[in-house]
Design an enzyme around this catalytic site. Structure first.
Site, mmCIF file in Angstrom:
data_model
loop_
_atom_site.group_PDB
_atom_site.id
_atom_site.type_symbol
_atom_site.label_atom_id
_atom_site.label_comp_id
_atom_site.label_asym_id
_atom_site.label_seq_id
_atom_site.Cartn_x
_atom_site.Cartn_y
_atom_site.Cartn_z
ATOM 1 N N CYS A 74 -10.340 0.086 3.434
ATOM 2 C CA CYS A 74 -9.134 -0.027 3.333
ATOM 3 C C CYS A 74 -8.595 1.133 3.045
ATOM 4 C CB CYS A 74 -8.734 -0.985 1.981
ATOM 5 S SG CYS A 74 -7.073 -1.088 1.663
ATOM 6 N N LEU A 75 -7.524 1.714 3.608
ATOM 7 C CA LEU A 75 -6.745 2.954 3.079
ATOM 8 C C LEU A 75 -6.557 3.275 1.751
ATOM 9 C CD1 LEU A 75 -4.215 3.262 6.431
ATOM 10 C CD2 LEU A 75 -6.879 4.454 5.677
ATOM 11 N N GLN A 134 0.668 -1.420 0.128
ATOM 12 C CA GLN A 134 0.077 -0.101 0.064
ATOM 13 C C GLN A 134 0.859 1.177 0.016
ATOM 14 O OE1 GLN A 134 -2.572 -1.496 3.343
ATOM 15 N NE2 GLN A 134 -3.973 -0.168 2.412
HETATM 16 CO CO CO Z 1 -6.418 -2.662 3.253
#
Ligand code: CO
Length: 180
Positions: free
Chosen positions: A107-108, A63
């Site tokens: 989710c970010l 991420q």
């Molecule tokens: Co996530």
């Protein structure tokens, strides 16, 4: 420490991440600890406002643009915190029984609400290298903790939570699943 978190259009979110060397290199350890710091910072309302970031309970290296098998989890419980900073986590056991968050998952890396239940294993056993303890650990997790671990480990395999929402059975895939 505030990190740049990529959204789900970015390539690292969809790749299989690579195991890291144990013990961690200084660079990988720094990455692991920075994931934890970002999550902790995201739980402070003033920091959130100042840096225009979203609140989260977990973050995985893909991420932030790194395809390495490292995750960090941190959230408060009624009397303490659950914190995991893990390298090369592997699910070695999972219950047949499922669980889901009644409010759905977020989710970010997914900057929009997505409805639908994400059915995951209610109980799991994870083996991993614990970056804070500097040793291999076996974690038995149930309920919310198990769900968060599965969400973060999915990131290491290029999987996002909405991939697991069955469009035909959005709210009723496992009638016996535990609602959390
Ligand atoms: Co996530």
């Amino acid at each position: 420490m505030i990190l740049k978190v990529y959204d789900d259009t970015y390539k690292t979110l969809r790749l299989i991440s690579k195991d890291v060397d144990i013990p961690l290199t200084a660079k990988d350890e720094k990455l692991a600890l920075s994931l934890l710091k970002h999550i902790k910072a995201s739980q402070n309302p003033e920091t959130r406002e100042k840096h225009k970031i979203r609140e989260g309970v977990g973050l995985a290296a893909p991420q932030v643009g790194k395809n390495k098998r490292i995750i960090a989890i941190h959230y408060p419980t009624s009397d303490n915190f659950v914190t995991h900073v893990l390298a090369n986590p592997k699910i070695i056991k999972e219950s047949v029984r499922r669980a889901f968050l009644s409010s759905g998952e977020g989710c970010l890396s997914v900057p929009r609400p997505i409805e639908g239940h994400v059915y995951r294993h209610y109980k799991i056993t994870v083996k991993a290298y614990d970056v804070l303890k500097k040793e291999y650990v076996t974690i038995n997790a149930t309920g919310y903790e198990a769900i968060v671990l599965q969400h973060e480990i999915d990131h290491l395999n290029g999987i996002l939570f909405y991939d697991r929402i069955n469009p035909l059975l959005t709210f009723n895939a496992y009638p016996d699943a535990v609602e959390i």
